[in-house]
Design a protein around this motif. Sequence first.
Motif, short mmCIF file in Angstrom:
data_model
loop_
_atom_site.label_atom_id
_atom_site.label_comp_id
_atom_site.label_asym_id
_atom_site.label_seq_id
_atom_site.Cartn_x
_atom_site.Cartn_y
_atom_site.Cartn_z
N ILE A 33 0.84 -1.20 0.00
CA ILE A 33 0.00 0.00 0.00
C ILE A 33 0.87 1.25 0.00
O ILE A 33 0.63 2.20 -0.74
CB ILE A 33 -0.96 -0.01 1.20
N ALA A 34 1.91 1.27 0.82
CA ALA A 34 2.81 2.43 0.89
C ALA A 34 3.48 2.70 -0.45
O ALA A 34 3.57 3.84 -0.90
CB ALA A 34 3.87 2.22 1.97
N ARG A 35 3.95 1.65 -1.10
CA ARG A 35 4.60 1.82 -2.43
C ARG A 35 3.60 2.38 -3.44
O ARG A 35 3.94 3.25 -4.24
CB ARG A 35 5.19 0.51 -2.89
N SER A 36 2.40 1.86 -3.41
CA SER A 36 1.37 2.35 -4.33
C SER A 36 1.05 3.82 -4.06
O SER A 36 0.99 4.64 -4.98
CB SER A 36 0.12 1.49 -4.21
N LEU A 37 0.84 4.16 -2.80
CA LEU A 37 0.51 5.54 -2.44
C LEU A 37 1.65 6.50 -2.75
O LEU A 37 1.40 7.66 -3.09
CB LEU A 37 0.16 5.62 -0.95
N SER A 38 2.90 6.04 -2.65
CA SER A 38 4.03 6.95 -2.90
C SER A 38 4.01 7.47 -4.33
O SER A 38 4.53 8.55 -4.60
CB SER A 38 5.36 6.25 -2.61
N ALA A 39 3.41 6.73 -5.23
CA ALA A 39 3.34 7.15 -6.63
C ALA A 39 2.07 7.93 -6.95
O ALA A 39 2.01 8.60 -7.98
CB ALA A 39 3.43 5.93 -7.54
N THR A 40 1.05 7.85 -6.08
CA THR A 40 -0.24 8.46 -6.42
C THR A 40 -0.64 9.65 -5.54
O THR A 40 -1.45 10.46 -5.98
CB THR A 40 -1.37 7.42 -6.36
N LEU A 41 -0.11 9.75 -4.33
CA LEU A 41 -0.48 10.87 -3.46
C LEU A 41 0.14 12.17 -3.95
O LEU A 41 1.25 12.18 -4.48
CB LEU A 41 -0.02 10.62 -2.02
N ASP A 42 -0.57 13.26 -3.75
CA ASP A 42 -0.06 14.59 -4.10
C ASP A 42 0.75 15.10 -2.91
O ASP A 42 0.18 15.52 -1.90
CB ASP A 42 -1.22 15.52 -4.42
N MET A 43 2.07 15.03 -3.02
CA MET A 43 2.96 15.48 -1.96
C MET A 43 3.89 16.56 -2.52
O MET A 43 4.14 16.60 -3.73
CB MET A 43 3.79 14.31 -1.42
N PRO A 44 4.41 17.44 -1.66
CA PRO A 44 5.27 18.53 -2.15
C PRO A 44 6.57 18.05 -2.79
O PRO A 44 7.14 18.74 -3.62
CB PRO A 44 5.55 19.37 -0.91
N GLN A 45 7.06 16.89 -2.42
CA GLN A 45 8.25 16.27 -3.01
C GLN A 45 8.00 14.78 -3.12
O GLN A 45 7.21 14.22 -2.37
CB GLN A 45 9.48 16.49 -2.14
N ARG A 46 8.71 14.14 -4.03
CA ARG A 46 8.60 12.69 -4.14
C ARG A 46 9.38 12.06 -2.99
O ARG A 46 10.56 12.34 -2.80
CB ARG A 46 9.17 12.22 -5.47
N PRO A 47 8.72 11.22 -2.19
CA PRO A 47 9.41 10.60 -1.05
C PRO A 47 10.44 9.57 -1.50
O PRO A 47 10.28 8.95 -2.55
CB PRO A 47 8.28 9.93 -0.26
N ASP A 48 11.50 9.41 -0.71
CA ASP A 48 12.47 8.36 -1.02
C ASP A 48 12.47 7.27 0.04
O ASP A 48 13.17 6.27 -0.10
CB ASP A 48 13.87 8.93 -1.24
N ALA A 49 11.67 7.45 1.10
CA ALA A 49 11.61 6.44 2.15
C ALA A 49 10.25 6.51 2.85
O ALA A 49 9.49 7.46 2.68
CB ALA A 49 12.73 6.64 3.15
N VAL A 50 9.98 5.47 3.64
CA VAL A 50 8.68 5.36 4.30
C VAL A 50 8.86 4.73 5.67
O VAL A 50 9.75 3.91 5.88
CB VAL A 50 7.70 4.53 3.43
N THR A 51 8.00 5.13 6.61
CA THR A 51 7.90 4.48 7.91
C THR A 51 6.43 4.09 8.09
O THR A 51 5.54 4.91 7.85
CB THR A 51 8.33 5.40 9.05
N ILE A 52 6.20 2.85 8.51
CA ILE A 52 4.85 2.37 8.76
C ILE A 52 4.71 2.14 10.26
O ILE A 52 5.53 1.45 10.86
CB ILE A 52 4.56 1.09 7.96
N ILE A 53 3.67 2.74 10.83
CA ILE A 53 3.46 2.72 12.28
C ILE A 53 2.15 1.99 12.57
O ILE A 53 1.13 2.25 11.93
CB ILE A 53 3.40 4.17 12.81
N ASP A 54 2.18 1.09 13.55
CA ASP A 54 0.98 0.34 13.89
C ASP A 54 0.05 1.16 14.79
O ASP A 54 0.39 2.28 15.19
CB ASP A 54 1.32 -1.02 14.51
N ALA A 55 -1.12 0.60 15.12
CA ALA A 55 -2.13 1.31 15.90
C ALA A 55 -1.65 1.69 17.29
O ALA A 55 -2.13 2.66 17.89
CB ALA A 55 -3.40 0.47 16.00
N ALA A 56 -0.68 0.95 17.82
CA ALA A 56 -0.14 1.24 19.15
C ALA A 56 0.98 2.29 19.12
O ALA A 56 1.50 2.67 20.15
CB ALA A 56 0.38 -0.04 19.80
N GLY A 57 1.36 2.74 17.91
CA GLY A 57 2.41 3.76 17.79
C GLY A 57 3.80 3.21 17.56
O GLY A 57 4.76 3.96 17.49
N GLY A 58 3.93 1.90 17.43
CA GLY A 58 5.24 1.28 17.20
C GLY A 58 5.57 1.20 15.72
O GLY A 58 4.69 0.97 14.89
#
Length: 77
Positions: A33-58
């Motif tokens: 999902i993150a890889r797909s969104l990185s190409a489709t979301l309107d962001m001010p710059q193209r991201p080069d990395a991602v962090t995924i955080i669970d519901a508990a904040g980890g």
Amino acid sequence: MIEFYRTRHQDDAHAVVGREAGEAMDVDDAIRIARSLSATLDMPQRPDAVTIIDAAGGTIYSGALDPAPIPEGRPTS
């Protein structure tokens, strides 16, 4: 939560360029999902990395995104 960011290689500083909340079945699904969104979301710059955080904040995943493919016919430099 998925945080997209740019990394400055000189000192490994991170700047968040986008955030998106969502649900995934497991870590692999969240990464997909993150890889797909990185190409489709309107962001001010193209991201080069991602962090995924669970519901508990980890943090459950943090890593580089694949570089964007160069469209045919465009110069590489």
